[in-house]
Design a protein around this motif. Structure first.
Motif, PDB file in Angstrom:
ATOM      1  N   GLU A 153      -3.648  33.005  -6.650  1.00 27.51           N
ATOM      2  CA  GLU A 153      -3.972  34.105  -7.703  1.00 27.51           C
ATOM      3  C   GLU A 153      -4.222  35.198  -6.791  1.00 27.51           C
ATOM      4  OE1 GLU A 153      -7.601  33.664  -9.504  1.00 27.51           O
ATOM      5  OE2 GLU A 153      -7.753  31.787  -8.806  1.00 27.51           O
ATOM      6  N   TYR A 154      -4.574  35.123  -5.478  1.00 28.62           N
ATOM      7  CA  TYR A 154      -5.250  36.076  -4.589  1.00 28.62           C
ATOM      8  C   TYR A 154      -4.390  36.994  -3.796  1.00 28.62           C
ATOM      9  CZ  TYR A 154      -9.619  33.622  -5.593  1.00 28.62           C
ATOM     10  OH  TYR A 154     -10.709  33.047  -6.108  1.00 28.62           O
ATOM     11  N   LEU A 155      -3.359  36.261  -3.354  1.00 34.17           N
ATOM     12  CA  LEU A 155      -2.482  36.871  -2.287  1.00 34.17           C
ATOM     13  C   LEU A 155      -0.878  37.098  -2.856  1.00 34.17           C
ATOM     14  CD1 LEU A 155      -3.509  35.364   0.921  1.00 34.17           C
ATOM     15  CD2 LEU A 155      -4.520  37.178  -0.146  1.00 34.17           C
ATOM     16  N   LYS A 156      -0.296  38.397  -2.885  1.00 35.89           N
ATOM     17  CA  LYS A 156       1.102  38.622  -3.035  1.00 35.89           C
ATOM     18  C   LYS A 156       1.349  39.643  -1.789  1.00 35.89           C
ATOM     19  CE  LYS A 156       4.205  40.252  -6.313  1.00 35.89           C
ATOM     20  NZ  LYS A 156       4.219  40.713  -7.731  1.00 35.89           N
ATOM     21  N   GLN A 157       0.614  40.263  -1.423  1.00 31.71           N
ATOM     22  CA  GLN A 157       1.037  41.479  -0.228  1.00 31.71           C
ATOM     23  C   GLN A 157      -0.443  41.894   0.291  1.00 31.71           C
ATOM     24  OE1 GLN A 157       3.453  44.404  -2.252  1.00 31.71           O
ATOM     25  NE2 GLN A 157       3.573  45.413  -0.357  1.00 31.71           N
TER      26      GLN A 157
ATOM     27  N   ALA B 103       7.189  35.603   2.766  1.00 26.13           N
ATOM     28  CA  ALA B 103       7.494  34.685   1.507  1.00 26.13           C
ATOM     29  C   ALA B 103       6.189  34.011   0.833  1.00 26.13           C
ATOM     30  CB  ALA B 103       8.802  33.753   1.708  1.00 26.13           C
ATOM     31  N   THR B 104       5.457  33.242   1.912  1.00 27.71           N
ATOM     32  CA  THR B 104       4.396  32.495   1.453  1.00 27.71           C
ATOM     33  C   THR B 104       3.326  33.584   2.101  1.00 27.71           C
ATOM     34  OG1 THR B 104       5.415  30.510   1.270  1.00 27.71           O
ATOM     35  CG2 THR B 104       3.007  30.481   1.494  1.00 27.71           C
ATOM     36  N   PRO B 105       2.637  34.485   1.357  1.00 24.90           N
ATOM     37  CA  PRO B 105       1.447  35.237   1.841  1.00 24.90           C
ATOM     38  C   PRO B 105       0.158  34.351   2.155  1.00 24.90           C
ATOM     39  CG  PRO B 105       2.286  36.223  -0.221  1.00 24.90           C
ATOM     40  CD  PRO B 105       2.726  34.663   0.001  1.00 24.90           C
ATOM     41  N   THR B 106      -0.240  34.811   3.559  1.00 23.48           N
ATOM     42  CA  THR B 106      -1.261  33.924   3.982  1.00 23.48           C
ATOM     43  C   THR B 106      -2.505  34.813   4.750  1.00 23.48           C
ATOM     44  OG1 THR B 106      -0.167  33.401   6.207  1.00 23.48           O
ATOM     45  CG2 THR B 106       0.134  31.906   4.149  1.00 23.48           C
ATOM     46  N   ILE B 107      -3.461  34.209   4.958  1.00 22.59           N
ATOM     47  CA  ILE B 107      -4.303  34.884   6.011  1.00 22.59           C
ATOM     48  C   ILE B 107      -5.042  33.703   7.084  1.00 22.59           C
ATOM     49  CG2 ILE B 107      -6.867  35.912   6.137  1.00 22.59           C
ATOM     50  CD1 ILE B 107      -6.297  37.121   3.555  1.00 22.59           C
TER      51      ILE B 107
ATOM     52  N   TRP C  63     -10.163  41.008   2.436  1.00 20.82           N
ATOM     53  CA  TRP C  63      -8.965  41.487   2.200  1.00 20.82           C
ATOM     54  C   TRP C  63      -8.812  42.311   1.183  1.00 20.82           C
ATOM     55  CZ3 TRP C  63     -10.262  36.738  -0.176  1.00 20.82           C
ATOM     56  CH2 TRP C  63      -9.504  36.673  -1.398  1.00 20.82           C
ATOM     57  N   ALA C  64      -7.565  43.169   1.475  1.00 19.72           N
ATOM     58  CA  ALA C  64      -7.036  44.035   0.079  1.00 19.72           C
ATOM     59  C   ALA C  64      -5.562  43.870   0.048  1.00 19.72           C
ATOM     60  CB  ALA C  64      -7.108  45.482   0.639  1.00 19.72           C
ATOM     61  N   ASP C  65      -5.164  43.420  -1.289  1.00 20.07           N
ATOM     62  CA  ASP C  65      -3.702  43.204  -1.433  1.00 20.07           C
ATOM     63  C   ASP C  65      -3.265  43.954  -2.688  1.00 20.07           C
ATOM     64  OD1 ASP C  65      -1.741  41.623  -3.245  1.00 20.07           O
ATOM     65  OD2 ASP C  65      -2.210  39.870  -1.552  1.00 20.07           O
ATOM     66  N   GLY C  66      -2.015  44.701  -2.076  1.00 22.25           N
ATOM     67  CA  GLY C  66      -1.237  45.769  -2.834  1.00 22.25           C
ATOM     68  C   GLY C  66      -0.459  45.101  -3.975  1.00 22.25           C
ATOM     69  N   GLY C  67      -0.423  43.793  -3.853  1.00 21.50           N
ATOM     70  CA  GLY C  67       0.541  43.269  -4.897  1.00 21.50           C
ATOM     71  C   GLY C  67      -0.202  42.801  -6.238  1.00 21.50           C
ATOM     72  N   THR C  68      -1.463  41.965  -5.691  1.00 22.96           N
ATOM     73  CA  THR C  68      -2.163  41.627  -6.985  1.00 22.96           C
ATOM     74  C   THR C  68      -3.330  42.699  -7.342  1.00 22.96           C
ATOM     75  OG1 THR C  68      -3.835  40.587  -5.448  1.00 22.96           O
ATOM     76  CG2 THR C  68      -2.044  39.072  -6.004  1.00 22.96           C
ATOM     77  N   GLN C  69      -3.463  43.791  -6.568  1.00 24.35           N
ATOM     78  CA  GLN C  69      -4.499  44.760  -6.844  1.00 24.35           C
ATOM     79  C   GLN C  69      -5.801  44.288  -6.812  1.00 24.35           C
ATOM     80  OE1 GLN C  69      -1.984  44.784 -10.004  1.00 24.35           O
ATOM     81  NE2 GLN C  69      -0.519  45.515  -8.265  1.00 24.35           N
TER      82      GLN C  69
END
Length: 575
Positions: A361-365, A339-343, A380-386
């Motif tokens: 602004e960076y992480l969604k998935q 629910a809260t995307p993190t690294i 990182w590579a995020d599939g939600g924010t592209q």
């Protein structure tokens, strides 16, 4: 086969002694393949008129000399297959550059010294075919010396690409049918000591079978590692010390391992009905495995030398996904797609936990991460924010390097000054099922469409011998002197974990170099799931955030063995 001229029976005719000549086919019996090709030669003489015995002799001897001369040359140009052991050479279709004969099955085996690899480059390629299904005339390549060796490529029509073996042999077959012919092919090969550098990519069984692809980084030579029974391989990595690959399967709820060529496949560990194994990473120096389990919301550790299992983190996790290890300093990094995307990061024993990036602004998935210990960055590579970006290892600086609206990033890994990412965006189109692998510079420049696959590709992992971290670290020699679990710390030191959950810290740097650990207890503690397989403890891999992309099928029955007692577990469907 070669054509000779012989006289018809009945030497002389009524019209003044004319004698006819006929063609006679002779098989080159010295060639090991005894090819069945046939070449028509024109009549050298339609008739002769004897004037004397010398004249007759001359007229008979001359064409015979020419025929035997042709026969000697034809032995070379009409070769069909064979074994090649020189370090460089040429292979070609029969009669090249003339049109090849029909009904050929020529097998060429290139064999180099142990430790060498073979690179095959096509100089000319032109085969007769009805399209691109390669059912008529074709050239097939396999990574080994047998027709059962791993499949590399099959080519027909007018296009063929450079290919490279992973070992010291390559099997090549040229086939032609009886319908048409063309100029054929010529290829050059070289054998040399070439450091291993490849991608490992997992593919779930959407099209009927799962696969783990081995892709040579330089030549993009791709072959499927021959493994039976892959259901939903999610995460993959390579242990260079043992020469083995390791992967997770989210239908079986298991971690498995095999040699790089697919042999000696073994079960590593079954992790329960609720397991969701989207991340797996091994520290080959310390002989430790770390995995993420989104189903049970934990990060765990397994020792390779004693099969000891320990939960490292079991709180404040939602959907832990990818995981990376700093093997020198004993630090793990992971992404969480909850629910809260993190690294986040923590020490191997779970202490020192810290959030590096959170939502915004960076992480969604955040499906994938990749560690750069040289520059001190975590990509990182995020599939939600592209988006693709990086954060420094202390969480003080964050940078965005790539934003590609419409792309769905799923896997990422680094190689020298580049990174590779898998893109699922084609999966959103109902008429297509396709994954692309892109290659970029670390700053997001120089985009290259590197590899396409008409399926879904999950994890991607780079191994390059030239940049392999060979240690040492604090646990690389004799388990760091620890009796239970050794975890490395900074300065080539270590910490010895105890069975009661405590630890003792080494006060001086560990000595000795990294050595290959033996796992004497493994084979006696586990039962194989397939014939002649045993449990072994594993290596490093990581899966990605799935969300609505995966369809998990059921595995109805798996039998395991613990402490001598066999028990069966029924698997359920997940979607």
């Amino acid at each position: 086969m070669v054509t000779l001229l012989t006289r018809w029976p009945g030497s002389w005719s009524k019209d003044g002694g004319r004698a006819g000549w006929r063609k006679q086919s002779v098989v080159n019996s010295t060639h090991p393949n005894k090819c069945s090709s046939y070449t028509s030669y024109p009549y050298l003489f339609k008739s002769i008129t004897p004037a004397s015995s010398n004249q007759i002799a001359n007229q008979m001897i001359t064409p015979l000399i020419l025929c035997f001369f042709t026969f000697a040359i034809h032995q070379q140009v009409q070769a069909c297959g064979g074994e090649y052991t020189s370090l460089t050479g040429l292979i070609s279709s029969p009669l090249y550059p003339s049109q090849y004969p029909p009904d050929q099955d020529c097998v060429y085996i290139i064999r180099a010294p142990t430790g060498y690899r073979i690179t095959l480059t096509f100089v000319h390629f032109e085969l007769a075919t009805d399209g691109f299904n390669c059912q008529q005339d074709y050239v097939q390549l396999r990574d080994g010396e047998l027709w059962t060796s791993p499949f590399l490529s099959i080519y027909c029509n007018t296009t063929a690409y450079t290919r490279r073996s992973s070992s010291n042999t390559m099997w090549i077959k040229f086939h032609s049918d009886s319908s048409q012919s063309a100029a054929g092919f010529q290829a050059s090969y070289t054998a040399a000591v070439i450091p291993l550098k490849f991608l490992l990519v997992t593919e779930p069984a959407i099209l009927g079978y799962g696969a783990i692809h081995n892709i040579d980084i330089d030549t993009i030579t791709s072959f499927d590692i021959p493994l039976d029974g892959l259901r939903d391989p999610a995460a993959v990595d390579y242990d260079p010390m043992a020469g083995r690959i390791y992967w997770t399967d989210n239908v079986e709820k298991t971690i498995r391992t095999s040699n790089l060529n697919g042999s000696d496949a073994r079960l590593v560990r079954y992790l329960g009905l609720d397991a969701r194994l989207d991340g797996l990473c091994v520290d080959a120096l310390s002989r430790l495995i770390f995995y993420t389990d989104a189903g049970n919301k934990v990060i765990g550790m397994i020792t390779m030398y004693s099969n000891t299992h320990r939960i490292v983190i079991n709180s404040s996790l939602d959907m832990p996904k990818d995981i990376e290890l700093d093997k020198r300093n004993g630090v793990m990094y992971w992404s969480d797609c909850g629910a809260t995307p993190t690294i986040e990061r923590a020490n191997y024993d779970g202490t020192g936990r810290q959030t590096l990036v959170s939502g915004g602004e960076y992480l969604k998935q955040p499906n994938a991460i990749a560690l750069d210990t040289v520059e001190g960055r975590l990509y990182w590579a995020d599939g939600g924010t592209q988006k693709v970006g990086w954060v420094d290892l202390e969480g003080k600086k964050t940078s965005l390097i790539l934003h590609q609206p419409g792309l769905v990033y799923y896997g990422i890994d680094l190689y020298l000054n580049d990174f590779f990412v898998t893109d699922w965006s084609f999966l959103n189109l109902s008429q297509w099922l396709k994954t692309r692998i892109f290659r970029y510079g670390k700053d997001g420049s120089n985009e290259r469409n590197y590899f396409n696959r008409p399926s879904k590709l999950n994890d991607i992992r780079v191994y390059a011998e030239e940049i392999e971290d060979k240690g040492p670290n604090g646990c690389g020699s004799n388990n760091g002197g620890c009796s239970y679990i050794c975890v490395p710390t900074t300065g080539n030191r270590n910490k010895c974990l105890t069975e009661d959950g405590g630890s003792t810290k080494s006060e001086s740097p560990a000595t000795g170099s990294s050595t290959k650990a033996s796992d004497p207890s493994i084979s006696s503690e586990a039962e194989s799931v397939s014939t002649n397989t045993k449990i072994i403890i594993a290596v490093c891999a990581c899966g990605r955030c799935r969300r609505n992309c995966c369809h998990h099928r059921s595995l109805h029955f798996l039998q395991t063995k613990t402490s001598g007692h066999s028990r069966a577990r029924d698997f359920v469907n997940h979607r």
